[in-house]
Design a protein around this motif. Structure first.
Motif, short mmCIF file in Angstrom:
data_model
loop_
_atom_site.label_atom_id
_atom_site.label_comp_id
_atom_site.label_asym_id
_atom_site.label_seq_id
_atom_site.Cartn_x
_atom_site.Cartn_y
_atom_site.Cartn_z
N PHE A 159 0.86 -1.17 0.00
CA PHE A 159 0.00 0.00 0.00
C PHE A 159 0.90 1.23 0.00
CE2 PHE A 159 -3.13 -2.99 1.51
CZ PHE A 159 -4.33 -2.51 1.00
N SER A 160 0.58 2.22 -0.81
CA SER A 160 1.32 3.48 -0.81
C SER A 160 0.74 4.34 0.30
CB SER A 160 1.15 4.21 -2.14
OG SER A 160 1.69 3.44 -3.18
N GLN A 161 1.56 4.61 1.31
CA GLN A 161 1.07 5.31 2.48
C GLN A 161 0.85 6.79 2.19
OE1 GLN A 161 3.40 4.70 5.99
NE2 GLN A 161 2.02 5.86 7.28
N ALA A 210 -3.06 5.27 6.44
CA ALA A 210 -3.97 5.44 5.31
C ALA A 210 -3.14 5.16 4.08
CB ALA A 210 -4.56 6.83 5.27
N GLY A 211 -3.62 4.24 3.25
CA GLY A 211 -2.83 3.89 2.08
C GLY A 211 -3.70 3.46 0.92
N THR A 212 -3.10 3.49 -0.25
CA THR A 212 -3.77 3.10 -1.49
C THR A 212 -2.93 2.03 -2.16
OG1 THR A 212 -4.56 5.36 -1.74
CG2 THR A 212 -4.66 3.95 -3.69
N LYS A 213 -3.61 0.98 -2.60
CA LYS A 213 -2.91 -0.08 -3.34
C LYS A 213 -3.09 0.20 -4.82
CE LYS A 213 -2.23 -4.29 -2.00
NZ LYS A 213 -2.29 -5.71 -1.65
N LYS A 214 -1.97 0.12 -5.55
CA LYS A 214 -2.01 0.35 -6.99
C LYS A 214 -1.58 -0.91 -7.71
CE LYS A 214 -1.23 5.25 -6.69
NZ LYS A 214 -0.46 6.39 -7.14
N VAL A 215 -2.30 -1.22 -8.80
CA VAL A 215 -1.94 -2.32 -9.67
C VAL A 215 -1.82 -1.74 -11.07
CG1 VAL A 215 -2.69 -4.54 -10.62
CG2 VAL A 215 -3.15 -4.00 -8.22
N GLY A 252 -0.22 0.83 -11.97
CA GLY A 252 -0.33 2.27 -11.91
C GLY A 252 -1.72 2.81 -11.63
N LYS A 253 -2.67 1.92 -11.45
CA LYS A 253 -4.05 2.35 -11.21
C LYS A 253 -4.45 1.97 -9.79
CE LYS A 253 -8.68 1.95 -13.08
NZ LYS A 253 -9.55 1.31 -14.05
N CYS A 265 -9.45 -0.23 14.26
CA CYS A 265 -10.59 -0.18 13.34
C CYS A 265 -10.03 -0.11 11.92
CB CYS A 265 -11.46 1.03 13.65
SG CYS A 265 -12.91 1.12 12.60
N PHE A 266 -10.36 -1.11 11.12
CA PHE A 266 -9.91 -1.20 9.74
C PHE A 266 -11.06 -0.81 8.82
CE2 PHE A 266 -7.10 -3.91 12.02
CZ PHE A 266 -5.91 -3.94 11.30
N SER A 267 -10.75 -0.02 7.81
CA SER A 267 -11.73 0.34 6.79
C SER A 267 -11.09 0.09 5.43
CB SER A 267 -12.13 1.80 6.94
OG SER A 267 -13.05 2.16 5.95
N TYR A 268 -11.72 -0.76 4.64
CA TYR A 268 -11.16 -1.16 3.34
C TYR A 268 -12.17 -0.81 2.25
CZ TYR A 268 -9.08 -4.20 -0.22
OH TYR A 268 -8.49 -4.69 -1.36
N THR A 269 -11.71 -0.15 1.20
CA THR A 269 -12.58 0.25 0.10
C THR A 269 -12.02 -0.26 -1.21
OG1 THR A 269 -13.17 2.28 1.28
CG2 THR A 269 -13.66 2.22 -1.07
N ASP A 270 -12.88 -0.93 -1.99
CA ASP A 270 -12.52 -1.34 -3.34
C ASP A 270 -12.94 -0.19 -4.25
OD1 ASP A 270 -12.13 -2.45 -5.81
OD2 ASP A 270 -13.37 -4.22 -5.47
N ILE A 271 -11.97 0.48 -4.85
CA ILE A 271 -12.24 1.68 -5.64
C ILE A 271 -13.08 1.36 -6.88
CG2 ILE A 271 -11.15 3.51 -7.01
CD1 ILE A 271 -8.89 3.50 -4.94
N GLY A 272 -12.82 0.21 -7.50
CA GLY A 272 -13.55 -0.16 -8.72
C GLY A 272 -15.04 -0.30 -8.48
N SER A 273 -15.43 -0.98 -7.42
CA SER A 273 -16.84 -1.20 -7.15
C SER A 273 -17.44 -0.14 -6.22
CB SER A 273 -17.05 -2.58 -6.52
OG SER A 273 -16.48 -2.62 -5.22
#
Length: 190
Positions: free
Chosen positions: A40-42, A108-113, A115-116, A137-145
């Motif tokens: 994950f890119s922090q 807080a981080g974003t996972k990229k595959v 470059g997206k 407390c974990f919060s996970y979001t799938d950006i595509g859906s």
């Protein structure tokens, strides 16, 4: 050894029952695990904002000092008074930002595959001073859906440390990995 390489020194606390030491050690390791191990890119937005406010405060204090140095105390009294008021206003903004916006956020981080951005992960946590239970407390979001899931866990963080106060990285990493896997499974079940 180059500057980008780090040594794998074990994380150690002097008292594994001191909530402050445990929190500081665990917070750093949570960030390390999700950024290095889970790719994950922090996000450093909270740190950047607080650094900006801190630097601004320092420049105001320095400017006030410089003005007083160039003039006299009596001539600079009005400017110094205004600078002190502005300094404390900036410090109040920094405190309010930490309390109301940043809250207890650890990561807080974003996972990229390719470059997206594909998903985001936010983790907040709180530990009482004399308790080994870390409320995460974990919060996970799938950006595509656009789907999001949250989960609260309360691990006993003293189990992540041996009797000498050294962090057992495998135990912690295993639990953190399981928490993320549970979130991803929960997301796909909905």
């Amino acid at each position: 050894m180059s500057q980008t390489e780090t040594t794998n020194e074990p994380v150690q606390v002097s008292n594994k029952y001191d909530g402050t030491q445990i929190k500081n050690a665990v917070d750093d390791e949570i960030s390390r695990f999700y950024s290095k191990e889970q790719n994950f890119s922090q996000s450093h937005i909270h740190s950047d904002i607080k650094l900006l406010l801190g630097y601004l405060s320092c420049f105001i204090a320095g400017g006030s000092f410089l003005y007083e140095y160039k003039t006299s105390f009596n001539d600079a009294l009005t400017v110094t008074t205004v600078c002190v008021i502005v300094y404390w206003a900036i410090q109040s903004v920094s405190f309010a930002y930490g309390y109301f916006v940043e809250k207890d956020e650890l990561f807080a981080g974003t996972k990229k595959v390719d470059g997206k951005s594909t998903s985001t992960l936010k983790i907040s946590g709180k530990i009482d001073k004399h308790s080994p239970i870390y409320q995460l407390c974990f919060s996970y979001t799938d950006i595509g859906s656009g789907k999001s899931v949250s989960q609260k866990v309360e691990p006993n963080v003293t189990t992540w440390f041996d009797t000498q106060g050294v962090l057992v990285q495998q135990a912690m990493d295993s639990d953190l990995s399981a928490y993320l896997s549970t979130l991803v499974q929960k997301l796909h079940q909905e």
